[in-house]
Write a protein that holds these residues in place. Sequence first.
Motif, PDB file in Angstrom:
ATOM      1  N   MET A  65       0.799  -1.318   0.094  1.00  0.00           N
ATOM      2  CA  MET A  65       0.016  -0.082  -0.016  1.00  0.00           C
ATOM      3  C   MET A  65       0.804   1.217   0.045  1.00  0.00           C
ATOM      4  SD  MET A  65      -3.128  -1.041  -0.200  1.00  0.00           S
ATOM      5  CE  MET A  65      -3.878   0.490   0.170  1.00  0.00           C
ATOM      6  N   PHE A  66       2.219   1.248   0.344  1.00  0.00           N
ATOM      7  CA  PHE A  66       2.917   2.256   0.513  1.00  0.00           C
ATOM      8  C   PHE A  66       3.080   2.987  -0.633  1.00  0.00           C
ATOM      9  CE2 PHE A  66       7.161   4.231   0.350  1.00  0.00           C
ATOM     10  CZ  PHE A  66       7.250   5.091   0.999  1.00  0.00           C
ATOM     11  N   PRO A  67       3.255   2.484  -2.005  1.00  0.00           N
ATOM     12  CA  PRO A  67       3.417   3.315  -3.326  1.00  0.00           C
ATOM     13  C   PRO A  67       2.175   3.968  -3.499  1.00  0.00           C
ATOM     14  CG  PRO A  67       4.100   0.907  -3.404  1.00  0.00           C
ATOM     15  CD  PRO A  67       3.344   1.037  -2.276  1.00  0.00           C
ATOM     16  N   MET A  68       1.015   3.667  -2.974  1.00  0.00           N
ATOM     17  CA  MET A  68      -0.167   4.373  -3.468  1.00  0.00           C
ATOM     18  C   MET A  68       0.003   5.686  -2.894  1.00  0.00           C
ATOM     19  SD  MET A  68      -3.959   3.552  -2.697  1.00  0.00           S
ATOM     20  CE  MET A  68      -5.423   4.801  -2.993  1.00  0.00           C
ATOM     21  N   ALA A  69       0.379   5.687  -1.500  1.00  0.00           N
ATOM     22  CA  ALA A  69       0.554   6.899  -0.673  1.00  0.00           C
ATOM     23  C   ALA A  69       1.693   7.864  -1.543  1.00  0.00           C
ATOM     24  CB  ALA A  69       0.535   6.782   0.702  1.00  0.00           C
ATOM     25  N   LEU A  70       2.581   7.027  -1.834  1.00  0.00           N
ATOM     26  CA  LEU A  70       3.917   7.986  -2.482  1.00  0.00           C
ATOM     27  C   LEU A  70       3.330   8.758  -3.787  1.00  0.00           C
ATOM     28  CD1 LEU A  70       6.728   8.219  -2.055  1.00  0.00           C
ATOM     29  CD2 LEU A  70       7.186   6.317  -3.393  1.00  0.00           C
ATOM     30  N   LEU A  71       2.557   7.966  -4.584  1.00  0.00           N
ATOM     31  CA  LEU A  71       2.286   8.646  -5.740  1.00  0.00           C
ATOM     32  C   LEU A  71       1.346   9.753  -5.816  1.00  0.00           C
ATOM     33  CD1 LEU A  71      -0.718   7.456  -7.108  1.00  0.00           C
ATOM     34  CD2 LEU A  71       0.474   5.390  -7.304  1.00  0.00           C
ATOM     35  N   LEU A  72       0.607   9.686  -4.503  1.00  0.00           N
ATOM     36  CA  LEU A  72      -0.369  10.818  -4.539  1.00  0.00           C
ATOM     37  C   LEU A  72       0.203  11.971  -3.511  1.00  0.00           C
ATOM     38  CD1 LEU A  72      -3.577   8.785  -3.400  1.00  0.00           C
ATOM     39  CD2 LEU A  72      -2.960   9.827  -5.589  1.00  0.00           C
ATOM     40  N   ALA A  73       1.475  11.748  -3.119  1.00  0.00           N
ATOM     41  CA  ALA A  73       2.184  12.902  -2.190  1.00  0.00           C
ATOM     42  C   ALA A  73       2.382  14.126  -3.044  1.00  0.00           C
ATOM     43  CB  ALA A  73       3.439  12.316  -1.714  1.00  0.00           C
ATOM     44  N   PRO A  74       2.603  14.195  -4.403  1.00  0.00           N
ATOM     45  CA  PRO A  74       2.953  15.466  -4.893  1.00  0.00           C
ATOM     46  C   PRO A  74       1.651  16.358  -5.126  1.00  0.00           C
ATOM     47  CG  PRO A  74       3.855  13.848  -6.169  1.00  0.00           C
ATOM     48  CD  PRO A  74       3.386  12.900  -5.137  1.00  0.00           C
ATOM     49  N   ALA A  75       0.520  15.722  -5.164  1.00  0.00           N
ATOM     50  CA  ALA A  75      -0.774  16.234  -5.348  1.00  0.00           C
ATOM     51  C   ALA A  75      -1.375  16.897  -3.889  1.00  0.00           C
ATOM     52  CB  ALA A  75      -1.981  15.271  -6.081  1.00  0.00           C
ATOM     53  N   LEU A  76      -0.888  16.164  -3.073  1.00  0.00           N
ATOM     54  CA  LEU A  76      -1.637  16.565  -1.755  1.00  0.00           C
ATOM     55  C   LEU A  76      -0.695  17.952  -1.203  1.00  0.00           C
ATOM     56  CD1 LEU A  76      -2.034  13.057   0.064  1.00  0.00           C
ATOM     57  CD2 LEU A  76      -3.820  14.763  -1.091  1.00  0.00           C
ATOM     58  N   ALA A  77       0.291  18.108  -1.922  1.00  0.00           N
ATOM     59  CA  ALA A  77       1.352  19.213  -1.211  1.00  0.00           C
ATOM     60  C   ALA A  77       0.877  20.526  -2.106  1.00  0.00           C
ATOM     61  CB  ALA A  77       2.586  18.823  -1.852  1.00  0.00           C
ATOM     62  N   ALA A  78      -0.049  20.534  -2.942  1.00  0.00           N
ATOM     63  CA  ALA A  78      -0.442  21.768  -3.571  1.00  0.00           C
ATOM     64  C   ALA A  78      -0.992  22.631  -2.409  1.00  0.00           C
ATOM     65  CB  ALA A  78      -1.520  21.671  -4.716  1.00  0.00           C
ATOM     66  N   GLU A  79      -0.647  24.060  -2.765  1.00  0.00           N
ATOM     67  CA  GLU A  79      -1.026  25.189  -1.885  1.00  0.00           C
ATOM     68  C   GLU A  79      -2.373  25.564  -2.307  1.00  0.00           C
ATOM     69  OE1 GLU A  79       0.527  26.014   0.633  1.00  0.00           O
ATOM     70  OE2 GLU A  79       2.234  24.801   0.227  1.00  0.00           O
ATOM     71  N   GLU A  80      -3.086  25.296  -3.278  1.00  0.00           N
ATOM     72  CA  GLU A  80      -4.150  26.116  -3.705  1.00  0.00           C
ATOM     73  C   GLU A  80      -5.429  25.485  -3.140  1.00  0.00           C
ATOM     74  OE1 GLU A  80      -4.375  23.322  -7.560  1.00  0.00           O
ATOM     75  OE2 GLU A  80      -4.757  25.375  -7.856  1.00  0.00           O
ATOM     76  N   ALA A  81      -6.592  25.919  -3.124  1.00  0.00           N
ATOM     77  CA  ALA A  81      -7.779  25.429  -2.523  1.00  0.00           C
ATOM     78  C   ALA A  81      -8.023  24.156  -3.002  1.00  0.00           C
ATOM     79  CB  ALA A  81      -9.015  26.473  -2.692  1.00  0.00           C
ATOM     80  N   ARG A  82      -8.372  23.463  -1.790  1.00  0.00           N
ATOM     81  CA  ARG A  82      -8.236  21.857  -2.113  1.00  0.00           C
ATOM     82  C   ARG A  82      -9.738  21.376  -2.412  1.00  0.00           C
ATOM     83  NH1 ARG A  82      -4.196  20.468  -3.946  1.00  0.00           N
ATOM     84  NH2 ARG A  82      -4.886  18.432  -3.622  1.00  0.00           N
TER      85      ARG A  82
END
Length: 439
Positions: free
Chosen positions: A15-32
């Motif tokens: 399951m770790f790669p799934m969290a890894l591949l989503l990390a860049p998107a979760l770091a965005a500063e704009e309204a989520r």
Amino acid sequence: MKHKQLLKRLLPLAMFPMALLLAPALAAEEARLPEPLTLEYALSLADEAHPALTLRQARVDERRAIRELTEAEGGWHVGLTGSLRVVDPSHRSLDGTNNDSSLRLKMRKRLYDFGYSEAAQQATDAALEGSEWSYLEARQQRRLSIMRDYFDVLLADLRYIRDNEAMTMGYLHWDKARQRQEQGQLSDIEVLELESLFQQRRTEWQRSRNQQRASRLKLAISLNRPEQLSGTLAAPPLALERELPEVAPLTEEALNNNPRLRALRRQVEAAQAEVRAARSYYGPTIHGEVEAAAYNRVTSTRDPLAAALVIEVPLFSSTYDAALAKQIARLHQQQALLANGELELRQAVLDLWLEIQVLRDKQKEMAALGAYRDLYIDRSRALYELEVKSDLGDAQAQISDYQLQQAMADYELAMAWANLDALRGTLIEHEARAVEEQQ
């Protein structure tokens, strides 16, 4: 016991790669986007700025501008003309000055043109209404696209879970076979066969893992938020138990209310009006003119105020036949598009009607399969606890596969209903009524 401990170690790692591949998107500063994202919220963004809607809206604005231009052509045209002129006056002239400058204000309005203005106005009105129906169709397609992409993400997640469990069980079987090989209980070819199966499942796992990221990006693009990849999506409530009318009334309703056909019908009306306008374009016209003028040299033939009724009758134009033929050809083209659209719609309604019937049967099939899977895993769990058999992991993998198949059947049926609603013009019915009221 050893295999259970190994399974517990492998699942978190998988399951770790799934969290890894989503990390860049979760770091965005704009309204989520909300977490978890819901289908209702995603559909609420369907009318926000998007290139597909912007293009259709621009066409509506263009048609509205053309209509206003056509209306303006029948209004007053006001012009001011100034002239600085030097003359050598005639010896008979009473005014011997050389300055013959003048300033004239002229107003002109077309009073009657024997049907041309009326036909041109009808053409622009129909074209504008057609573009508005096309815009409504684009809005419907946006909703269908968001629904489809949302379901694809949910299916990608379920496919990943299934393939992850299958890969884990494949590894456990291969590892157990290697231990038995060391004890001389299995041959090399049997172990290699299990290794090959594990590698195949690992490839499928990698493919489904990649699909998770790809489907999320596709959904983000549909929502016009390409930098925001949602980590978690909520399974939506689906209204699948709906009454399916007979195909004949469904087809009739679609033929009457489909936005695309309504747009095509308005385009045919516009083309017919343009043919009438082309026939009368080179006909007689009656204009009213009013002129006020100021002259530096005053003569007996110059009046400060004048009004006239002007009749213009064209006698010959080499472009008349070609212009009329062009509009007639365009009318035939629009009529053919409408006829073809009606045929395509009839086929599409029937295809969806038949598909919904098959998917309803698929629902019953999945219900029976689900009951069987539940009993099977209960039996496997009981046998595992008694250490009679050790296929509990395989049973769980089959349950994951069933959940994927069940979701696929549900989402296919939901999309079939949504597509049928779109063909009938009822996906956003209140908007369709608003367009009708404007006509």
